[in-house]
Motif scaffolding. Structure first.
Motif, PDB file in Angstrom:
ATOM      1  N   SER A 189       0.831  -1.198   0.000  1.00 27.30           N
ATOM      2  CA  SER A 189       0.000   0.000   0.000  1.00 27.30           C
ATOM      3  C   SER A 189       0.872   1.256   0.000  1.00 27.30           C
ATOM      4  CB  SER A 189      -0.920   0.005   1.225  1.00 27.30           C
ATOM      5  OG  SER A 189      -0.169  -0.111   2.415  1.00 27.30           O
ATOM      6  N   PRO A 190       0.354   2.372  -0.534  1.00 26.48           N
ATOM      7  CA  PRO A 190       1.128   3.618  -0.535  1.00 26.48           C
ATOM      8  C   PRO A 190       1.464   4.075   0.881  1.00 26.48           C
ATOM      9  CG  PRO A 190      -0.744   3.760  -2.036  1.00 26.48           C
ATOM     10  CD  PRO A 190      -0.934   2.509  -1.227  1.00 26.48           C
ATOM     11  N   VAL A 191       2.517   4.874   1.015  1.00 26.61           N
ATOM     12  CA  VAL A 191       2.953   5.365   2.318  1.00 26.61           C
ATOM     13  C   VAL A 191       1.792   6.038   3.038  1.00 26.61           C
ATOM     14  CG1 VAL A 191       4.488   6.977   3.514  1.00 26.61           C
ATOM     15  CG2 VAL A 191       5.330   5.653   1.570  1.00 26.61           C
ATOM     16  N   GLY A 192       1.545   5.598   4.276  1.00 34.27           N
ATOM     17  CA  GLY A 192       0.524   6.213   5.099  1.00 34.27           C
ATOM     18  C   GLY A 192      -0.891   5.732   4.848  1.00 34.27           C
ATOM     19  N   LYS A 193      -1.062   4.749   3.957  1.00 33.48           N
ATOM     20  CA  LYS A 193      -2.404   4.247   3.654  1.00 33.48           C
ATOM     21  C   LYS A 193      -2.486   2.756   3.964  1.00 33.48           C
ATOM     22  CE  LYS A 193      -3.313   7.753   0.138  1.00 33.48           C
ATOM     23  NZ  LYS A 193      -3.743   8.025  -1.250  1.00 33.48           N
ATOM     24  N   ASP A 194      -3.671   2.315   4.375  1.00 31.32           N
ATOM     25  CA  ASP A 194      -3.850   0.925   4.781  1.00 31.32           C
ATOM     26  C   ASP A 194      -4.249   0.011   3.634  1.00 31.32           C
ATOM     27  OD1 ASP A 194      -3.264   1.491   7.444  1.00 31.32           O
ATOM     28  OD2 ASP A 194      -5.335   2.040   7.888  1.00 31.32           O
ATOM     29  N   SER A 195      -4.851   0.562   2.602  1.00 29.71           N
ATOM     30  CA  SER A 195      -5.393  -0.281   1.538  1.00 29.71           C
ATOM     31  C   SER A 195      -4.358  -0.535   0.444  1.00 29.71           C
ATOM     32  CB  SER A 195      -6.631   0.366   0.926  1.00 29.71           C
ATOM     33  OG  SER A 195      -6.312   1.633   0.379  1.00 29.71           O
ATOM     34  N   PHE A 196      -4.393  -1.750  -0.096  1.00 27.63           N
ATOM     35  CA  PHE A 196      -3.501  -2.134  -1.185  1.00 27.63           C
ATOM     36  C   PHE A 196      -4.348  -2.451  -2.402  1.00 27.63           C
ATOM     37  CE2 PHE A 196      -1.447  -5.912  -3.315  1.00 27.63           C
ATOM     38  CZ  PHE A 196      -0.562  -5.164  -4.079  1.00 27.63           C
ATOM     39  N   ASP A 197      -4.114  -1.750  -3.471  1.00 21.68           N
ATOM     40  CA  ASP A 197      -4.857  -1.960  -4.707  1.00 21.68           C
ATOM     41  C   ASP A 197      -3.987  -2.762  -5.676  1.00 21.68           C
ATOM     42  OD1 ASP A 197      -6.308  -1.906  -7.006  1.00 21.68           O
ATOM     43  OD2 ASP A 197      -6.248   0.267  -7.289  1.00 21.68           O
ATOM     44  N   PRO A 198      -4.257  -4.067  -5.826  1.00 21.42           N
ATOM     45  CA  PRO A 198      -3.400  -4.889  -6.693  1.00 21.42           C
ATOM     46  C   PRO A 198      -3.484  -4.499  -8.160  1.00 21.42           C
ATOM     47  CG  PRO A 198      -5.339  -6.118  -5.993  1.00 21.42           C
ATOM     48  CD  PRO A 198      -5.341  -4.837  -5.204  1.00 21.42           C
ATOM     49  N   SER A 199      -4.488  -3.680  -8.513  1.00 21.19           N
ATOM     50  CA  SER A 199      -4.615  -3.250  -9.905  1.00 21.19           C
ATOM     51  C   SER A 199      -3.859  -1.949 -10.171  1.00 21.19           C
ATOM     52  CB  SER A 199      -6.096  -3.065 -10.265  1.00 21.19           C
ATOM     53  OG  SER A 199      -6.665  -1.975  -9.541  1.00 21.19           O
ATOM     54  N   ARG A 200      -3.221  -1.393  -9.125  1.00 18.80           N
ATOM     55  CA  ARG A 200      -2.457  -0.157  -9.320  1.00 18.80           C
ATOM     56  C   ARG A 200      -1.390  -0.376 -10.390  1.00 18.80           C
ATOM     57  NH1 ARG A 200       1.287   2.896  -4.814  1.00 18.80           N
ATOM     58  NH2 ARG A 200       2.026   0.763  -4.525  1.00 18.80           N
ATOM     59  N   PRO A 201      -1.356   0.449 -11.423  1.00 19.44           N
ATOM     60  CA  PRO A 201      -0.408   0.199 -12.518  1.00 19.44           C
ATOM     61  C   PRO A 201       1.037   0.334 -12.055  1.00 19.44           C
ATOM     62  CG  PRO A 201      -1.443   2.351 -12.780  1.00 19.44           C
ATOM     63  CD  PRO A 201      -2.170   1.659 -11.667  1.00 19.44           C
ATOM     64  N   VAL A 202       1.858  -0.610 -12.475  1.00 19.01           N
ATOM     65  CA  VAL A 202       3.289  -0.561 -12.193  1.00 19.01           C
ATOM     66  C   VAL A 202       4.044  -0.838 -13.486  1.00 19.01           C
ATOM     67  CG1 VAL A 202       3.061  -1.290  -9.790  1.00 19.01           C
ATOM     68  CG2 VAL A 202       3.389  -3.015 -11.566  1.00 19.01           C
ATOM     69  N   VAL A 203       5.218  -0.247 -13.582  1.00 17.51           N
ATOM     70  CA  VAL A 203       6.098  -0.523 -14.710  1.00 17.51           C
ATOM     71  C   VAL A 203       7.424  -0.988 -14.127  1.00 17.51           C
ATOM     72  CG1 VAL A 203       7.289   0.427 -16.716  1.00 17.51           C
ATOM     73  CG2 VAL A 203       4.984   1.217 -16.157  1.00 17.51           C
ATOM     74  N   ASN A 204       7.717  -2.269 -14.289  1.00 17.98           N
ATOM     75  CA  ASN A 204       8.996  -2.806 -13.818  1.00 17.98           C
ATOM     76  C   ASN A 204       9.346  -4.042 -14.639  1.00 17.98           C
ATOM     77  OD1 ASN A 204       7.661  -5.099 -12.612  1.00 17.98           O
ATOM     78  ND2 ASN A 204       7.223  -3.848 -10.799  1.00 17.98           N
ATOM     79  N   LEU A 205      10.468  -4.665 -14.309  1.00 18.20           N
ATOM     80  CA  LEU A 205      10.921  -5.820 -15.088  1.00 18.20           C
ATOM     81  C   LEU A 205      10.254  -7.115 -14.656  1.00 18.20           C
ATOM     82  CD1 LEU A 205      14.754  -5.049 -15.317  1.00 18.20           C
ATOM     83  CD2 LEU A 205      12.887  -4.303 -16.810  1.00 18.20           C
ATOM     84  N   ARG A 206       9.550  -7.100 -13.514  1.00 22.70           N
ATOM     85  CA  ARG A 206       8.895  -8.308 -13.029  1.00 22.70           C
ATOM     86  C   ARG A 206       7.426  -8.362 -13.416  1.00 22.70           C
ATOM     87  NH1 ARG A 206      11.159 -11.833 -13.306  1.00 22.70           N
ATOM     88  NH2 ARG A 206      10.057 -13.044 -11.721  1.00 22.70           N
ATOM     89  N   ASP A 207       6.904  -7.256 -13.930  1.00 17.36           N
ATOM     90  CA  ASP A 207       5.535  -7.195 -14.430  1.00 17.36           C
ATOM     91  C   ASP A 207       4.505  -7.571 -13.374  1.00 17.36           C
ATOM     92  OD1 ASP A 207       3.709  -6.588 -16.454  1.00 17.36           O
ATOM     93  OD2 ASP A 207       3.560  -8.692 -17.097  1.00 17.36           O
ATOM     94  N   ARG A 208       4.735  -7.116 -12.162  1.00 21.13           N
ATOM     95  CA  ARG A 208       3.775  -7.307 -11.071  1.00 21.13           C
ATOM     96  C   ARG A 208       4.039  -6.273  -9.989  1.00 21.13           C
ATOM     97  NH1 ARG A 208       5.991  -9.219  -6.389  1.00 21.13           N
ATOM     98  NH2 ARG A 208       7.845 -10.545  -6.476  1.00 21.13           N
ATOM     99  N   PRO A 209       3.028  -5.972  -9.167  1.00 22.02           N
ATOM    100  CA  PRO A 209       3.282  -5.071  -8.034  1.00 22.02           C
ATOM    101  C   PRO A 209       4.175  -5.749  -6.997  1.00 22.02           C
ATOM    102  CG  PRO A 209       0.922  -5.287  -8.513  1.00 22.02           C
ATOM    103  CD  PRO A 209       1.619  -6.369  -9.264  1.00 22.02           C
ATOM    104  N   GLY A 210       4.986  -4.951  -6.326  1.00 19.68           N
ATOM    105  CA  GLY A 210       5.747  -5.489  -5.213  1.00 19.68           C
ATOM    106  C   GLY A 210       4.844  -5.706  -4.008  1.00 19.68           C
ATOM    107  N   VAL A 211       5.183  -6.694  -3.205  1.00 17.75           N
ATOM    108  CA  VAL A 211       4.438  -6.971  -1.977  1.00 17.75           C
ATOM    109  C   VAL A 211       5.391  -6.843  -0.792  1.00 17.75           C
ATOM    110  CG1 VAL A 211       2.738  -8.448  -3.108  1.00 17.75           C
ATOM    111  CG2 VAL A 211       4.831  -9.471  -2.182  1.00 17.75           C
TER     112      VAL A 211
END
Length: 249
Positions: A189-211
């Motif tokens: 989840s973003p800094v200071g927020k409790d909710s995690f949105d797995p659909s939040r767009p990310v651009v990286n080499l692993r093609d997935r959000p970090g956990v």
């Protein structure tokens, strides 16, 4: 791996801090969970104890030196020593330079940078007094290495954390205290927020959000004997996003 060691994790009530506290406890450490929200940290500690782990909750404002001094004394009073420190707690402004107030700037710098300094200073003093060294890991951010359109105090604070970590490593090496920094990007989840949105767009080499566990595993490595020859480094745990050319898809 960490049997009998005592670890402090700040911001341990959620996200990266929570995952790190759980993992260090699972590896045998006695974990001091530090959070301004006692209820959140208490839930995590309860789960750790239910799994036969060792955890206690401590409430402190890391931006206040009196709180930090009391925290260190209380942890030593409970567990007898401190071997590991994970400086995780942070807050963000998410503001443009033309919109951020000095009060917002001061608060972000106080918690995110000064809090890391105060915790490191007073835990290091305890480690030096103990005489057997220790390990510290500070949580940085890719925001500390790049400009952002929606944050100014946070990016500045995290840039400070990166070089504070290097300076701490240099100054504490003679006391057998290793200090390293891990650098996440959009972990959980973003800094200071409790909710995690797995659909939040990310651009990286692993093609997935970090956990959070992605970072917790890196932290475990850096505080364990397996990383004994690693000191003063900055480890990017960002899915490879920092390797991408700006503008890459």
């Amino acid at each position: 791996m960490l049997e009998g060691q005592v670890a402090i994790v700040t911001g341990a009530g959620r996200n990266i801090g929570e995952a790190t506290a759980r993992l260090l406890a699972a590896e045998g450490a006695h974990v001091a969970l530090v959070d301004i929200n006692r209820e959140l940290a208490g839930n995590v500690a309860g789960d750790i104890r239910a799994q036969d782990g060792s955890a206690e909750v401590f409430t402190a404002n890391v931006a206040e030196e009196a709180d930090v001094k009391k925290l260190v004394a209380d942890v030593v009073g409970r567990f007898g020593k401190i071997d590991i420190l994970v400086n995780n707690v942070a807050i963000s402004d998410n503001k443009h330079i033309l919109d951020v107030t000095k009060e917002e700037w001061d608060r972000v710098i106080a918690v995110t940078l000064t809090g890391t300094f105060l915790m490191s200073k007073h835990v290091a003093s305890q480690m030096v007094a103990q005489g057997h060294g220790g390990a510290m890991v500070n949580i940085g951010s890719t925001s500390g290495f790049y400009g952002r359109p929606r944050a100014i105090a946070y990016t500045s604070a995290k840039a400070g954390v990166a070089n504070l970590s290097r300076s701490l490593a240099v100054q504490l090496a003679k006391h057998n205290i290793r200090v390293n920094c891990v650098v996440p990007n959009k972990i959980g989840s973003p800094v200071g927020k409790d909710s995690f949105d797995p659909s939040r767009p990310v651009v990286n080499l692993r093609d997935r959000p970090g956990v959070p566990d992605d970072l917790a595993r890196a932290i475990l490595f850096l505080v364990s004997p397996a990383s004994d020859f690693i000191d003063g480094t900055t480890l990017f745990v960002d899915g490879g996003v920092s390797a991408l050319m700006p503008g890459s898809e």
